[in-house]
Each structure stands twice: as C-alpha cells, then as structure tokens.
Motif scaffolding. Structure first.
Motif, PDB file in Angstrom:
ATOM      1  N   GLN A  58       1.422-109.220 -81.332  1.00 11.29           N
ATOM      2  CA  GLN A  58       0.559-110.399 -81.292  1.00 11.29           C
ATOM      3  C   GLN A  58      -0.773-110.133 -81.979  1.00 11.29           C
ATOM      4  O   GLN A  58      -1.313-111.004 -82.666  1.00 11.29           O
ATOM      5  CB  GLN A  58       0.329-110.817 -79.838  1.00 11.29           C
ATOM      6  N   ASP A  59      -1.303-108.928 -81.811  1.00 14.31           N
ATOM      7  CA  ASP A  59      -2.570-108.565 -82.448  1.00 14.31           C
ATOM      8  C   ASP A  59      -2.440-107.184 -83.071  1.00 14.31           C
ATOM      9  O   ASP A  59      -1.965-106.249 -82.419  1.00 14.31           O
ATOM     10  CB  ASP A  59      -3.724-108.564 -81.437  1.00 14.31           C
ATOM     11  N   ARG A 216       3.024-106.674 -76.200  1.00 15.26           N
ATOM     12  CA  ARG A 216       2.724-108.090 -76.438  1.00 15.26           C
ATOM     13  C   ARG A 216       3.204-108.436 -77.844  1.00 15.26           C
ATOM     14  O   ARG A 216       2.509-108.192 -78.822  1.00 15.26           O
ATOM     15  CB  ARG A 216       1.235-108.364 -76.278  1.00 15.26           C
ATOM     16  N   ILE A 218       5.347-111.210 -80.601  1.00 16.93           N
ATOM     17  CA  ILE A 218       5.659-112.597 -80.901  1.00 16.93           C
ATOM     18  C   ILE A 218       6.754-112.646 -81.951  1.00 16.93           C
ATOM     19  O   ILE A 218       6.937-111.704 -82.719  1.00 16.93           O
ATOM     20  CB  ILE A 218       4.425-113.384 -81.399  1.00 16.93           C
ATOM     21  N   GLU A 272       5.873-119.810 -84.298  1.00 17.64           N
ATOM     22  CA  GLU A 272       5.622-118.586 -83.539  1.00 17.64           C
ATOM     23  C   GLU A 272       6.017-118.817 -82.084  1.00 17.64           C
ATOM     24  O   GLU A 272       5.870-119.929 -81.562  1.00 17.64           O
ATOM     25  CB  GLU A 272       4.146-118.180 -83.608  1.00 17.64           C
ATOM     26  N   ASP A 274       6.054-116.658 -78.105  1.00 19.51           N
ATOM     27  CA  ASP A 274       5.776-115.495 -77.270  1.00 19.51           C
ATOM     28  C   ASP A 274       7.091-114.905 -76.770  1.00 19.51           C
ATOM     29  O   ASP A 274       7.917-115.613 -76.186  1.00 19.51           O
ATOM     30  CB  ASP A 274       4.895-115.884 -76.079  1.00 19.51           C
TER      31      ASP A 274
END
Length: 377
Positions: A58-59, A216, A218, A272, A274
């Motif tokens: 995600q990041d 985390r 995606i 996108e 999750d």
C-alpha cells in the motif's frame, strides 16, 4: 449376333446400371439423425469479470540522502525487516572544493573580527570598571563581542558540515542513512562505492533503499470501459496469484479511476482493492494477480445451456426448438437474461416441462466413410 446374345447383353447392362445406382445411393445417403433434448432447470448464475494486475504494498517509502557523497558502508540487505531509526548505510562525504574554500575564508574572517572586537572590548571593560564610560556604551560593545563569538562558532560548524557531513559526529548526522518507517527492505539499488546525490528542491536525489510494510497490500489492476460502469466501491474481489497455486485472497474494491488510459485501442480504467493477507503464506511485492468481480448475480432462476440457443438471421432474436412429438420440433421465441457463458437465464417462452432440441448434433461418421476419408487425406 442372334437375338439370345443380344438379350443377354441388354440384361447385363441393365443389371450393371441398377448395381451402380444402388451403390451410388448407398454411398451418398445419410441416415436419419436422432436429436436429443434437454429440459430447463433451476440454478444460480453469477456474471463475472476478471481484472488483471498485481499485488503491491500500500505504501512504499524511498530513503534518500540529505548530503551528496559516496556510499562507504551498507549494513542491510534486501528482504531484511527494519524499524524506524535502524542504520542502513553510511555516506562518505566528498566536499565541494569551492564551498570548502569559501567556508574556510568565512572562519578566518570571523576569527579576525572577533580578535579585533575583543581588543576593544577588553579596553572598554577597564574604562567601564573605573566609571569612565556609561553602561549603555559598554552593553552595546558587549553585544557586538557576543555576536562575533557566535559568528565564529557558526562558521566553524558550517565548515565541519561541508568537510565531514556533520557538525559534531552525532548519531543524527546526515552521513548516516536510517530507516524512516517500519517494514521490509524491498530494494537497495546502490552498492558500496557508488556516488549519490542529496535530495533538494531541484533534485529528487539518489534512492538508497525502498521500504514497505508487506502486511498491508493492495491489488492494482485494470478493467475495460465496457465493465467499469458496473463496478462500485466496496464490492468484494477474489484474488488469484500466479505465483501461488490453489490460494485465493479476499479483497474489497476501494478505488476506481475517474479517467481511463487507452491501451492497444481499448480504454482501460485502473482499480485498487485492499487485500486481506493470509498469515500462512508470504506475499512478495509485485506478484501478478487476477481479480474476479461479480457484476451481477441471480439465485434460483430457470436456465438452459447457452449452446441450445439459436438466433434469427434477420432480427438476431433468440429462439429454441421444442419437441412436439417423436423427433418433431417447432420454433419457440424466448426472452433471455444474464449469462455466465455456460448457462443463460430464461425470462419467458419456456416452462420446466418443455424439451429443448440439442440442435447442433451431427451424425457419426461410418467406418467405411472414415477409412475412405483417411485414404484421400
């Protein structure tokens, strides 16, 4: 030639003609085709679409230096777990000669200014102690002296930063490249001895390492413009990973791009979702993946196999053939609904008792014909 011979030849010719005709009819005739039938049945239909893409963190955080120099030592490897503040690498500063010389000149100027003001300060302090000069004049002189002391300290600190990369070798020195977030090191694109550039307003700087939290993740993929209008934020996704067989991950759609991108003549829209990570498997960043989305679903509806449909050549409306007797059929126009590619919904025109003709059945090839075809091929 007597009449008996003549009649014999005629008989032979007639028999030969009859035999040839019988052989021709037998070899070219087709047996009657018996068509099977199938009745409508109750089933559930899901209309799905598949979006191709990949699973990514995600990041992702790129660690960049605050000073230019050469990589002196790298303490971490790709795949290592790090916490914020962990030392990743150390940079050896290669000072700019012009900046270093200018800083040295500033230090010398500050030292000269301080020496000059110190002489004046010491002389006026004696006069002030004797009461010759006022306290205001002395205080103004003391302020100038204190400012000269600070200017010398600042110029020496700037010189130290340009030469060594820090003003005092503290743990937060610019030469120490540290992790800014918790996560896993995905990539270290530099090696010891590589020259790096600092990050500033005019340059992004050299990336020392990329860090991401692999817990985390995606799904990032694309869908065609013909299906994007049927998507809604919050829809469930079923993620299949190309690198891990027999594993399905659950996800939920969180973003649909407002603008499409044309690729190979078709407009694609980015989506996108999750992804819920399963602790039993390790997901690597960048795995290729497919996301299955249910666009429409109907339960307990009457359906028939889609292969039984026929379409009118003029108006392209669907119809089927219904059994009315033993191998006797009649056309029946129908109205159809959603399809999953195997079965199709019947809205009207059929009942569960109707027997629908499996119309595309062909007669099996006979053994003699099969041998003849093989010989000709």
């Amino acid at each position: 030639m007597n009449k008996y011979v003549k009649y014999g030849l005629i008989a032979v010719l007639v028999l030969g003609a009859l035999w040839a005709a019988a052989f021709f009819i037998k070899s070219n005739s087709k047996g009657a085709i018996e068509y099977d039938t199938k009745t409508p049945f109750i089933a559930n239909i899901e209309k799905k679409t598949v979006a191709t893409g990949k699973v990514i963190p995600q990041d992702e955080v790129e660690i960049k230096p605050q000073i230019s120099g050469i990589i002196d030592k790298i303490y971490m490897e790709e795949g290592d777990d790090v916490k914020a503040g962990d030392l990743i690498a150390v940079i050896k500063v290669v000072p700019n000669e012009q900046a270093l010389n200018s800083s040295q000149g500033r230090v010398k100027n500050a030292e000269a200014a301080l020496n000059n003001i110190k002489i004046e300060y010491d002389r006026n302090k004696q006069l002030f102690d004797r009461g010759v000069i006022s306290s205001q004049d002395f205080n103004n002189l003391k302020l100038r002296y204190d400012q000269a002391v600070l200017e010398l300290e600042n110029s020496k600190a700037d010189y130290q930063i340009i030469r060594m990369g820090s003003a005092g070798g503290s743990s937060s020195a610019n030469t120490n490249i540290r992790a800014t977030v918790n996560g896993t090191i995905l990539e270290i694109p530099v090696e010891e001895g590589d020259q790096v550039i600092q990050s500033n307003n005019f340059n992004d700087g050299t990336t020392i390492a990329t860090i991401a939290d692999l817990t985390r993740m995606i799904f990032e993929g694309q869908v065609d413009e013909g299906e994007v209008g049927k998507l809604k934020v919050g829809m469930p996704l079923e993620i299949s990973l190309g690198a891990i067989e027999n594993q399905k991950l659950e996800a939920r759609l969180k973003f649909i791009a407002p603008k499409g991108v044309e690729e190979a003549g078709a407009v694609q829209f980015k989506i996108e979702g999750d992804v819920a990570i399963n602790d039993s498997i390790f997901i690597r960043a960048g795995y290729s993946a497919n996301a299955s989305l249910v666009l429409e679903k109907k339960d307990s509806i009457m359906v028939i196999p889609e292969a039984l449909l026929q379409f009118d050549k003029e108006d392209d409306k669907p119809y089927v053939e219904i059994a009315t007797g033993e191998q006797q059929f009649e056309r029946r126009d129908i109205e159809i609904g959603i399809s999953d590619g195997v079965n199709v919904e019947i809205i009207s025109g059929l009942t569960e008792e109707d027997k629908v003709k499996i119309w595309n059945k062909t007669e099996p090839i006979k053994k003699g014909e099969e041998e003849e075809e093989e010989a000709t091929s």
